[in-house]
Motif scaffolding. Sequence first.
Motif, short mmCIF file in Angstrom:
data_model
loop_
_atom_site.label_atom_id
_atom_site.label_comp_id
_atom_site.label_asym_id
_atom_site.label_seq_id
_atom_site.Cartn_x
_atom_site.Cartn_y
_atom_site.Cartn_z
N HIS A 130 -13.53 38.14 -29.16
CA HIS A 130 -12.51 36.98 -28.40
C HIS A 130 -12.33 35.38 -28.55
O HIS A 130 -11.37 34.61 -28.09
N ILE A 192 -8.73 39.41 -25.28
CA ILE A 192 -8.67 38.65 -25.70
C ILE A 192 -7.82 37.32 -25.29
O ILE A 192 -7.82 36.21 -25.20
N HIS A 195 -8.36 36.23 -22.41
CA HIS A 195 -10.35 35.80 -21.31
C HIS A 195 -10.13 34.35 -20.87
O HIS A 195 -11.26 34.33 -20.50
#
Length: 266
Positions: A130, A192, A195
Amino acid sequence: MPAFPQSVHKILQLTADADCSAKDIVRTIECDPIMTVKVLKVINSAFYGLPQKITSIQRASVHLGLNTIKNLALSIAAIGMLGNTEKAGLKADDFLLHSLSTALLGKRLAARLGCSAEDGSDIYIAGLLHDFGKVVFAEFFPDRFRQALQMARQEDISLHLAELRVIGIDHAQAGRLLVEKWQLPEDLSAAIALHHDPQPGGLLRDCVFAANQISKTLHLGDAGNARIEPLPPAIAERFGLPLQELIAALGDLSRIEAEANAFILL
């Protein structure tokens, strides 16, 4: 954007195929001798405490399960992607501890929701990667990234907002470009990219968002952004608890840090 090892692409392709056999995945890992040595080193570390030494990926998959072996291989590959982050003020070991902890916490959250092992594995990968957009910044824009890190600390704002002001793109967007280059699945890419987004999202994104905040709350590593964001209503509703109560409900999390450190000490 740096390339991901070919063997890892192959592992991801195989695990996405419902008809893939465990033997195919084991063979792919074993065809990468460096990866094989490192996976076996982690498996034989004190953390796992296996009664006898494991000398093959095949035996390791029997003892620990195929999803665990896949996650080990991906984690080792991701660690190998780290360049010189120190020149931007990002300490590699602290960054890795945060990334690995977020991955492991995401997997724990997935289990709490009753997700399948496959979903838990996908969430692990999303949590692991991430923040890897920061690695791109630290490698190619060290001065500007250092400036963003300083701005976030001085103004007490989230790092991704400082990045937008200093660099013009944040690490979540850079992370999306990275995983798209690596040809990873779209849902992983979206998790990702989003996030830090408080708007309702999918399972992967919600688990990564929550795991990221838990990792920061527990001071598991440091990826340059100490600001802790409360769980947005939609994510709190998914887990049925606000952030602090969710952390308490997860129980003893000391094993998370120990497992992450087993990789870092490779």
